[in-house]
Write a protein that holds these residues in place. Structure first.
Motif: not given
Length: 106
Positions: A61-74, A92-106
């Motif tokens: 949960t990011k805020t009272p009205t937003t959530s974030e799903e995180t995936f790791k892809l190789l 969270t309620k409407t499931e409307k996508v607000l932002k997609v962010r990429f982060e390179e990791t190990r």
């Protein structure tokens, strides 16, 4: 009168049919929708890469009205391997996508 073999074959086919049409066999995890979006957005951003592995990291949960799903892809692009976190922020309620962010990791 049916033979014993025919009765067994009929029972086996009925069992397979029920298994394929059962709701349990068709159930998807609750994050499946978000995983599909993560894959689609990754392919848009990294069009020459191939996804070779996938992991659902979790939801927070990011805020009272937003959530974030995180995936790791190789990803594999030519001979290079790259690990990527894909964060999908949504209402969270409407499931409307607000932002997609990429982060390179190990």
């Amino acid at each position: 009168m049916k033979s014993k073999g025919t009765a067994i074959l009929t029972a086996l086919l009925l069992g397979i049919t029920l298994m394929w049409t059962s709701p349990i066999a068709e159930a998807q995890p609750p994050y499946a929708k978000w995983g599909k979006i993560a894959m689609q957005q990754t392919m848009k951003t990294y069009p020459n890469a191939k996804v070779v592995d996938y992991l659902h990291v979790g939801r927070k949960t990011k805020t009272p009205t937003t959530s974030e799903e995180t995936f790791k892809l190789l990803l594999q692009e030519n001979n290079r391997m790259r690990a990527l976190l894909v964060h999908i922020e949504f209402e969270t309620k409407t499931e409307k996508v607000l932002k997609v962010r990429f982060e390179e990791t190990r």
